[in-house]
Enzyme design. Sequence first.
Site, PDB file in Angstrom:
ATOM      1  N   ASP A  89     -12.881  17.462 -15.239  1.00 48.66           N
ATOM      2  CA  ASP A  89     -13.292  18.101 -13.998  1.00 48.66           C
ATOM      3  C   ASP A  89     -12.822  19.547 -14.076  1.00 48.66           C
ATOM      4  OD1 ASP A  89     -13.982  18.407 -11.216  1.00 48.66           O
ATOM      5  OD2 ASP A  89     -13.534  16.281 -10.956  1.00 48.66           O
ATOM      6  N   ASP A 147     -16.780  21.504 -10.450  1.00 51.15           N
ATOM      7  CA  ASP A 147     -16.589  21.274  -9.015  1.00 51.15           C
ATOM      8  C   ASP A 147     -17.119  22.418  -8.147  1.00 51.15           C
ATOM      9  OD1 ASP A 147     -14.986  19.607  -7.009  1.00 51.15           O
ATOM     10  OD2 ASP A 147     -14.174  21.595  -6.636  1.00 51.15           O
ATOM     11  N   GLU A 201     -21.554  20.256  -9.772  1.00 53.29           N
ATOM     12  CA  GLU A 201     -21.588  19.660  -8.428  1.00 53.29           C
ATOM     13  C   GLU A 201     -22.034  20.733  -7.436  1.00 53.29           C
ATOM     14  OE1 GLU A 201     -18.770  17.695  -5.032  1.00 53.29           O
ATOM     15  OE2 GLU A 201     -18.428  19.636  -5.948  1.00 53.29           O
ATOM     16  N   HIS A 231     -15.349   9.825  -5.361  1.00 53.09           N
ATOM     17  CA  HIS A 231     -14.073   9.869  -4.637  1.00 53.09           C
ATOM     18  C   HIS A 231     -14.189  10.552  -3.282  1.00 53.09           C
ATOM     19  CE1 HIS A 231     -14.719  13.658  -6.547  1.00 53.09           C
ATOM     20  NE2 HIS A 231     -13.779  14.201  -5.793  1.00 53.09           N
ATOM     21  N   ASP A 232     -15.357  11.083  -2.948  1.00 48.63           N
ATOM     22  CA  ASP A 232     -15.549  11.752  -1.661  1.00 48.63           C
ATOM     23  C   ASP A 232     -16.381  10.926  -0.691  1.00 48.63           C
ATOM     24  OD1 ASP A 232     -14.246  14.041  -2.585  1.00 48.63           O
ATOM     25  OD2 ASP A 232     -16.105  14.996  -3.254  1.00 48.63           O
TER      26      ASP A 232
HETATM   27  O1  TEU Z   1     -16.230  18.580  -3.364  1.00 47.07           O
HETATM   28  C1  TEU Z   1     -17.061  19.645  -3.002  1.00 47.07           C
HETATM   29  C2  TEU Z   1     -17.624  19.469  -1.656  1.00 47.07           C
HETATM   30  O2  TEU Z   1     -17.253  18.606  -0.922  1.00 47.07           O
HETATM   31  C3  TEU Z   1     -18.641  20.418  -1.214  1.00 47.07           C
HETATM   32  O3  TEU Z   1     -19.000  21.218  -2.269  1.00 47.07           O
HETATM   33  C4  TEU Z   1     -19.825  19.720  -0.683  1.00 47.07           C
HETATM   34  O4  TEU Z   1     -20.922  20.202  -1.332  1.00 47.07           O
HETATM   35  C5  TEU Z   1     -19.994  20.017   0.776  1.00 47.07           C
HETATM   36  O5  TEU Z   1     -18.891  19.475   1.464  1.00 47.07           O
HETATM   37  C6  TEU Z   1     -21.271  19.403   1.327  1.00 47.07           C
HETATM   38  O6  TEU Z   1     -21.502  19.920   2.579  1.00 47.07           O
HETATM   39  C7  TEU Z   1     -15.388  18.819  -4.413  1.00 47.07           C
HETATM   40  C8  TEU Z   1     -14.557  17.605  -4.727  1.00 47.07           C
HETATM   41  O7  TEU Z   1     -15.391  16.545  -5.097  1.00 47.07           O
HETATM   42  C9  TEU Z   1     -13.656  17.291  -3.550  1.00 47.07           C
HETATM   43  O8  TEU Z   1     -12.888  16.141  -3.771  1.00 47.07           O
HETATM   44  C10 TEU Z   1     -12.761  18.484  -3.324  1.00 47.07           C
HETATM   45  O9  TEU Z   1     -12.017  18.285  -2.153  1.00 47.07           O
HETATM   46  C11 TEU Z   1     -13.547  19.774  -3.186  1.00 47.07           C
HETATM   47  O10 TEU Z   1     -14.543  19.931  -4.187  1.00 47.07           O
HETATM   48  C12 TEU Z   1     -12.640  20.957  -3.303  1.00 47.07           C
HETATM   49  O11 TEU Z   1     -12.236  21.154  -4.609  1.00 47.07           O
END
Ligand code: TEU
Length: 551
Positions: free
Chosen positions: A98, A199, A258, A323-324
Amino acid sequence: MSKEWFREAVIYQIYPRSFKDSNGDGIGDLKGVLEKLDYLHELGITAIWFSPIYSSPNADNGYDISDYQSIMKEFGTMEDFDKIVEECRKRNIKVIMDLVVNHTSDEHKWFIESKKSRDNDKSDYYIWSDKKNGKEPNNWESFFTGSAWQWCEERQQYYLHLFHRKQPDLNWKCDKLKEEIFSMIEWWIKKGVDGFRIDAISYLEKPAGFPDSTKPVTHKDGYVMDAEITSNLPGTHKLINEMNIRLFSKYGTPTVGEIGCITPQTARDYVLQSRKEFDMIIPFILPQIEIDTWNVPMFKKRISDWYEALKDDGWWAQFLSNHDKPRQVSLYGNDKEYRIESAKMLASIIHTIPGTPFVYQGEEIGMTNAYFDNIEDYNDVDTKNLYYKLTKDIENKEEINKIFDSVRISSRDNARTPMQWNDEEFAGFSNNKPWINVNPNYKEINVKKALEDKDSIFYYYKELISIRKNNKIIVYGDYKEIKFDNEYVYAYERNYEDKQLVVINNFSKDNTKISLNYNIKNILLSNYKENKINGSEIELRPYESIIFFSI
Ligand code: TEU
Ligand code: CA
């Protein structure tokens, strides 16, 4: 479409904190991962993506990095990591890291230097701004609620943080910073990692002058959540293209970006091969925000729309969990009566539609949402901040409970409870109390049990993975949805060379009958032992899934 390993792969995501604890401190670690490589090998996956394992004070569980070139002390050492790479090689498993480069931790040495003054060596590594009319420079809200700006006494300026206040955004306009990041990436490539999941990468460039968001204010604190304002700007594409040319293409290292705030059309700019940006993207096909409103027709339409937009020259990740997000069987399936059937059906879909399937740890045994009873049992910053923001001035108990219910359903902790290895205390994850509670259903749902039962979800995944490996049609075949009157039936054809594969899924707990214009030549897999086929008529039972060759 060029034949590449990442298209044919099945990628397994490990959230190291919750995977396996080897030393009894309640926190998963790299030695724990080593213990379980044979398990992953048995499942048949091609690559592991590690959520961040770098040094971090864990304000956002490792997504706040304080040193890109060392391992988080709770997780182990660089030697442990090298051993993982070596052991993965032996098992033909690739390692994907990541890469979090939109922001660092505020404990990163660059930030510690940057915040000291306006003219130090690293003063422009982050995004700083003066007060405007005695306040924050604009009305942007951070993803984790509250202003996206944090006042710094030392420097007498605000810094920008799109995420947590301990995650200051990097200033990609600063060439020196860019070069430091590029050489860090090169260092990991030379160390032997096989790919990167990158990320929150669509926010690198911020709009000039930091204009206010003009979206309506939805909360009395006055800040506005507007991810679009910082998304997909031309400078971001330019940087990704440079990263690709100088690093990823040069070394042949596949990437998956992402991207938040994306449509199938804007996705093209990131993944058409001719653009030289990413090899695939993680699209939020059914993002968390739609937890309350998603439905099957929308699900089907999204998959077709993405396919149509990217089929000529692009590629993307397919997943329902990470994980989100909440656990997929709880959100899209039925985690009570039909847990096993629906978990298998969802797996059938993800492994047979176009794109590379991503499996999130525990999904392969049908792990469910956490359903903890108290907000104190949740750990995630996002969950807590949201809960406290929404309940701040509310006294009515019933209303508070309602808010709690909605917050816990979408909580990122649903996916972060410890992996359930067996039915012993703490689910065999650790021999001590874990950093976050184990899901109380671990006696029923665990790996040991799954491995003992040849009809388990685990073996269904194993079979799907092997079918995918042996049938290029699933990777490279064309996709076409088959429409039925019943909106809960999700069926499609895949066509490749002289073959045709058909997949039929009943996305519902009700039985239904459909009539089919296909020969059923050879059933590859189904989540029911015998299918009820009578001539051209099929009776589908709850969450039934059938994968067959028709030509
Ligand atoms: O997540 C990214 C993220 O949540 C946003 O880019 C997302 O596109 C947005 O909320 C949608 O409206 C990543 C990781 O997966 C997450 O666990 C981290 O907390 C976050 O980045 C910060 O590094
Ligand atoms: Ca540990």
